[in-house]
Design a protein around this motif. Structure first.
Motif, PDB file in Angstrom:
ATOM      1  N   MET A 236       9.979 -15.937 -22.236  1.00  0.00           N
ATOM      2  CA  MET A 236       9.715 -14.510 -22.037  1.00  0.00           C
ATOM      3  C   MET A 236      10.314 -13.902 -20.776  1.00  0.00           C
ATOM      4  SD  MET A 236       5.700 -14.465 -20.994  1.00  0.00           S
ATOM      5  CE  MET A 236       5.081 -15.532 -19.699  1.00  0.00           C
ATOM      6  N   GLY A 237      10.770 -14.720 -19.814  1.00  0.00           N
ATOM      7  CA  GLY A 237      11.323 -14.129 -18.601  1.00  0.00           C
ATOM      8  C   GLY A 237      10.320 -13.207 -17.942  1.00  0.00           C
ATOM      9  N   SER A 238      10.741 -11.982 -17.614  1.00  0.00           N
ATOM     10  CA  SER A 238       9.867 -11.017 -16.941  1.00  0.00           C
ATOM     11  C   SER A 238       8.954 -10.274 -17.902  1.00  0.00           C
ATOM     12  CB  SER A 238      10.710 -10.002 -16.171  1.00  0.00           C
ATOM     13  OG  SER A 238      11.482  -9.224 -17.073  1.00  0.00           O
ATOM     14  N   GLY A 239       9.031 -10.572 -19.193  1.00  0.00           N
ATOM     15  CA  GLY A 239       8.165  -9.910 -20.176  1.00  0.00           C
ATOM     16  C   GLY A 239       8.686  -8.579 -20.660  1.00  0.00           C
ATOM     17  N   SER A 240       9.860  -8.163 -20.204  1.00  0.00           N
ATOM     18  CA  SER A 240      10.395  -6.850 -20.567  1.00  0.00           C
ATOM     19  C   SER A 240      10.654  -6.738 -22.061  1.00  0.00           C
ATOM     20  CB  SER A 240      11.687  -6.574 -19.796  1.00  0.00           C
ATOM     21  OG  SER A 240      11.447  -6.576 -18.412  1.00  0.00           O
ATOM     22  N   LEU A 241      11.105  -7.820 -22.684  1.00  0.00           N
ATOM     23  CA  LEU A 241      11.379  -7.790 -24.116  1.00  0.00           C
ATOM     24  C   LEU A 241      10.098  -7.568 -24.915  1.00  0.00           C
ATOM     25  CD1 LEU A 241      13.245  -8.060 -26.499  1.00  0.00           C
ATOM     26  CD2 LEU A 241      13.359 -10.534 -26.104  1.00  0.00           C
ATOM     27  N   LEU A 242       9.013  -8.201 -24.495  1.00  0.00           N
ATOM     28  CA  LEU A 242       7.719  -7.990 -25.169  1.00  0.00           C
ATOM     29  C   LEU A 242       7.297  -6.527 -25.087  1.00  0.00           C
ATOM     30  CD1 LEU A 242       5.762 -11.127 -23.878  1.00  0.00           C
ATOM     31  CD2 LEU A 242       6.456 -10.701 -26.242  1.00  0.00           C
ATOM     32  N   LEU A 243       7.462  -5.939 -23.911  1.00  0.00           N
ATOM     33  CA  LEU A 243       7.075  -4.533 -23.726  1.00  0.00           C
ATOM     34  C   LEU A 243       7.938  -3.600 -24.561  1.00  0.00           C
ATOM     35  CD1 LEU A 243       6.513  -4.611 -19.875  1.00  0.00           C
ATOM     36  CD2 LEU A 243       4.747  -4.164 -21.595  1.00  0.00           C
ATOM     37  N   THR A 244       9.214  -3.947 -24.746  1.00  0.00           N
ATOM     38  CA  THR A 244      10.093  -3.106 -25.550  1.00  0.00           C
ATOM     39  C   THR A 244       9.663  -3.113 -27.006  1.00  0.00           C
ATOM     40  OG1 THR A 244      11.896  -3.668 -24.033  1.00  0.00           O
ATOM     41  CG2 THR A 244      12.509  -2.585 -26.068  1.00  0.00           C
ATOM     42  N   VAL A 245       9.130  -4.231 -27.478  1.00  0.00           N
ATOM     43  CA  VAL A 245       8.602  -4.291 -28.845  1.00  0.00           C
ATOM     44  C   VAL A 245       7.467  -3.280 -29.001  1.00  0.00           C
ATOM     45  CG1 VAL A 245       7.415  -5.722 -30.564  1.00  0.00           C
ATOM     46  CG2 VAL A 245       9.310  -6.680 -29.226  1.00  0.00           C
ATOM     47  N   ARG A 246       6.593  -3.203 -28.006  1.00  0.00           N
ATOM     48  CA  ARG A 246       5.513  -2.210 -28.057  1.00  0.00           C
ATOM     49  C   ARG A 246       6.072  -0.798 -28.146  1.00  0.00           C
ATOM     50  NH1 ARG A 246       1.354  -1.233 -23.087  1.00  0.00           N
ATOM     51  NH2 ARG A 246       3.299  -0.508 -22.142  1.00  0.00           N
ATOM     52  N   ASP A 247       7.139  -0.524 -27.399  1.00  0.00           N
ATOM     53  CA  ASP A 247       7.735   0.812 -27.405  1.00  0.00           C
ATOM     54  C   ASP A 247       8.271   1.188 -28.784  1.00  0.00           C
ATOM     55  OD1 ASP A 247       7.192   0.960 -24.705  1.00  0.00           O
ATOM     56  OD2 ASP A 247       9.219   0.397 -24.085  1.00  0.00           O
ATOM     57  N   GLU A 248       8.740   0.201 -29.542  1.00  0.00           N
ATOM     58  CA  GLU A 248       9.345   0.475 -30.849  1.00  0.00           C
ATOM     59  C   GLU A 248       8.352   0.380 -32.002  1.00  0.00           C
ATOM     60  OE1 GLU A 248      12.271   1.644 -31.156  1.00  0.00           O
ATOM     61  OE2 GLU A 248      13.019   1.284 -29.130  1.00  0.00           O
ATOM     62  N   LEU A 249       7.190  -0.184 -31.759  1.00  0.00           N
ATOM     63  CA  LEU A 249       6.194  -0.366 -32.821  1.00  0.00           C
ATOM     64  C   LEU A 249       5.497   0.953 -33.127  1.00  0.00           C
ATOM     65  CD1 LEU A 249       4.572  -2.443 -34.594  1.00  0.00           C
ATOM     66  CD2 LEU A 249       2.920  -2.503 -32.715  1.00  0.00           C
ATOM     67  N   PRO A 250       5.475   1.398 -34.380  1.00  0.00           N
ATOM     68  CA  PRO A 250       4.732   2.619 -34.718  1.00  0.00           C
ATOM     69  C   PRO A 250       3.266   2.494 -34.295  1.00  0.00           C
ATOM     70  CG  PRO A 250       6.116   1.928 -36.565  1.00  0.00           C
ATOM     71  CD  PRO A 250       6.156   0.821 -35.557  1.00  0.00           C
ATOM     72  N   GLY A 251       2.810   3.441 -33.463  1.00  0.00           N
ATOM     73  CA  GLY A 251       1.436   3.399 -32.974  1.00  0.00           C
ATOM     74  C   GLY A 251       1.213   2.362 -31.894  1.00  0.00           C
ATOM     75  N   GLY A 252       2.305   1.833 -31.330  1.00  0.00           N
ATOM     76  CA  GLY A 252       2.195   0.765 -30.340  1.00  0.00           C
ATOM     77  C   GLY A 252       1.488   1.164 -29.065  1.00  0.00           C
ATOM     78  N   GLU A 253       1.430   2.486 -28.802  1.00  0.00           N
ATOM     79  CA  GLU A 253       0.778   2.953 -27.578  1.00  0.00           C
ATOM     80  C   GLU A 253      -0.745   2.925 -27.678  1.00  0.00           C
ATOM     81  OE1 GLU A 253       0.964   6.284 -30.398  1.00  0.00           O
ATOM     82  OE2 GLU A 253       2.450   4.816 -29.696  1.00  0.00           O
ATOM     83  N   ARG A 254      -1.265   2.747 -28.901  1.00  0.00           N
ATOM     84  CA  ARG A 254      -2.722   2.702 -29.087  1.00  0.00           C
ATOM     85  C   ARG A 254      -3.289   1.463 -28.413  1.00  0.00           C
ATOM     86  NH1 ARG A 254      -5.768  -0.049 -32.635  1.00  0.00           N
ATOM     87  NH2 ARG A 254      -3.950  -0.614 -33.912  1.00  0.00           N
ATOM     88  N   LEU A 255      -4.404   1.621 -27.708  1.00  0.00           N
ATOM     89  CA  LEU A 255      -5.049   0.503 -27.034  1.00  0.00           C
ATOM     90  C   LEU A 255      -5.414  -0.574 -28.043  1.00  0.00           C
ATOM     91  CD1 LEU A 255      -6.070  -0.381 -24.218  1.00  0.00           C
ATOM     92  CD2 LEU A 255      -8.307   0.551 -24.844  1.00  0.00           C
TER      93      LEU A 255
END
Length: 534
Positions: A236-255
């Motif tokens: 995962m390195g710095s985890g940036s790739l994981l966070l980018t998946v959240r950005d692209e996931l429909p409704g990913g900003e939901r808690l």
């Protein structure tokens, strides 16, 4: 790309940080400035919690920190810390808060041992919540308070640390519309440190546009849902790739919409990932990160390391940018490992690429999608890798092969390829995309524009042949090529040169000769006027 305000603030911090780091390498100095940014975030996040949940009462004219010191002091302190930790997963004592640290610096009350005390206390308090202790314990272990490059004496080193703290304290982490942008600033700085860390930069950061491609590919079939989407990155390195998946996931900003799983071998980088996710608002309860050798220690089944029953072994999405052609221990007993035994062969000891592929496929859910970046060698190398590749194709797991331009990544100029896998494919063709010529040339590295990213993703979705760019190859074509997946075998990008018109070339030569003769005649006449005879 970051917005203008984020970029302006981060650029100013970067410039000032370069002045402060002196002769310290950028990859090492990042541990100080990013760690202090995270400590400030945790402290101020705790302040918000104390007020919003009525843990303390703030009187008129009183700061939150003063109220906290007054009400949480003495014998009641431990009870306060336990209550805070139960909710936040961590707790910072009144004397160790960011506000208290700034006050000591401003009043010249800081002593060299104060920094060690602050981090020792944080680690001690991290044990108050058993479920969260692993997420916070040792997160600041990479701040080397005794590094001589900070200063030749403890007092000089404390002064250097004070300067870093004051720089971090200057950050305005709210945008003009009141949005918290500290996480975005943090992410931008990680990218800057990676760009200036040479080969080491590639160990902890995937260029954002490449991350966007991977994230879009693994979420392309996702729909907004009340269920939790799971994503795993085995390197995962710095985890940036994981966070980018959240950005692209429909409704990913939901808690709670997404839960992050990841493993990282390098402890410093693992700490960076923990900070990065939390700085982007990810609760400790929504992430399961491990500091481990992925190829030696498989993702655990059953009871996880927090003592919680978490039997998940497969994920909705797997994304990875593992170290290229790394060495690994491929002793024969590894063939008994459930991740590898179906493939008859192990990846070579000097090239672990297929070990990462098989590990990731093993943890991919039946309806999930996996996208991994690797060097082109995985497409055509023979021997054990050829056997594994043929079995993977025979299982109909490989969905697409995407060729990227050279010189996109930090620390290496080689071209790379994205491999996309699915376990429940409806067709047996494999899509090949040659995007190697689509890039913007930079001073040190090439870059992908938004248009380049969208073109790749659109082509993947439409799955049609595009002359000199994409081709859907049927199984017979793959077999005919002996399971060699080298992209030029399937996508012909050869550009024929325009035929030469010899008649026109002769005319050009004749015209040139005529012009030369005229110029020579004119030069002779001018020299004659000057009295020079040739």
């Amino acid at each position: 790309m970051p917005n203008n305000q984020v970029q302006t603030i981060a650029s100013r911090i970067w410039a000032m940080a370069n002045e402060l780091r002196g002769n310290m390498d950028a990859s090492e100095f990042k541990n100080y400035i990013l760690s202090f940014m995270f400590y400030r975030y945790l402290s101020e996040h705790q302040e918000t919690y104390l007020v919003e949940y009525g843990v303390i009462d703030v009187m008129d004219g009183q700061t939150v920190n003063d109220a906290y010191k007054e009400q949480a002091g003495g014998e009641e302190l431990h009870d306060y810390l336990e209550d805070i930790s139960a909710s936040l997963g961590y707790a910072i004592a009144p004397e160790d808060t960011w506000a208290s640290l700034i006050h000591k610096i401003e009043d010249a009350q800081i002593i060299p041992s104060d920094y060690q005390t602050i981090f020792d206390n944080f680690n001690k308090n991290a044990e108050l919540n058993a479920e969260a202790s692993r997420d916070f314990r040792g997160v600041f272990s990479d701040i080397n308070l005794g590094d001589s490059r900070l200063g030749s004496s403890t007092t000089a080193r404390a002064k250097s640390l004070n300067n870093i703290v004051k720089l971090v304290d200057e950050i305005e982490y709210k945008s003009e519309d009141g949005k918290d942008i500290l996480g975005e600033i943090y992410e931008y700085l990680i990218g800057q440190f990676a760009a200036n860390a040479g080969k080491k930069g590639g160990e902890f950061y995937t260029p954002h546009q490449v991350s966007r491609i991977l994230a879009k590919l693994v979420t392309i079939d996702a729909v907004e849902s009340e269920e939790t989407f799971t994503v795993y990155d085995p390197a995962m390195g710095s985890g940036s790739l994981l966070l980018t998946v959240r950005d692209e996931l429909p409704g990913g900003e939901r808690l709670g919409a997404i839960k992050f799983y990841g493993q990282e071998l390098n402890t410093t980088t693992y700490n960076l990932a923990r900070m990065n996710l939390m700085m982007h608002g990810v609760s400790y309860g929504n992430m399961e990160l491990r500091n481990a050798d992925t190829l030696e220690y498989d993702w655990p089944n059953g009871m996880n390391e927090k003592g919680i029953d978490d039997p998940i072994c497969s994920f909705d999405a797997v994304v990875a940018n593992p170290p290229y052609s790394a060495k690994w221990d491929n002793r024969e007993t590894k063939l008994k490992d459930s991740r590898f035994h179906e493939y008859r062969k192990l990846a070579p000891a000097s090239k672990a690429d297929y070990a990462f592929i098989l590990h990731s496929i093993y943890h991919l859910g039946t309806e999930g999608t996996m996208a991994i970046v690797l060097p082109h060698g995985v497409l055509f190398r023979g021997a054990a890798e050829g056997v594994i590749r043929e079995i993977i194709i025979g299982k109909n797991f490989l969905d697409a092969v995407i060729g990227l331009p050279a010189n996109l990544f930090y620390g290496t100029s080689i071209p790379t390829t994205i491999l996309v896998f699915k376990k429940n494919r409806k067709t047996k063709d494999i899509l090949f995309i040659d995007a190697s010529k689509d890039f913007e040339k930079g001073k040190n590295q090439n870059h992908l524009s938004d248009a380049h990213v969208e073109k790749i993703v659109r082509t993947y979705k439409e799955r049609k042949d595009i002359k000199k760019y994409a081709h859907c190859a049927l199984p017979e074509e793959i077999q005919k090529n002996d399971y060699n997946l080298n992209i030029p075998r399937y996508v012909d990008t050869f550009e024929e040169e325009e035929p030469i018109d010899l008649t026109e070339v002769l005319r050009e030569i004749e015209r040139d000769n005529t012009e030369i003769a005229a110029l020579e005649k004119e030069i002779k006449e001018q020299l004659k006027l000057l009295g020079v005879e040739l």
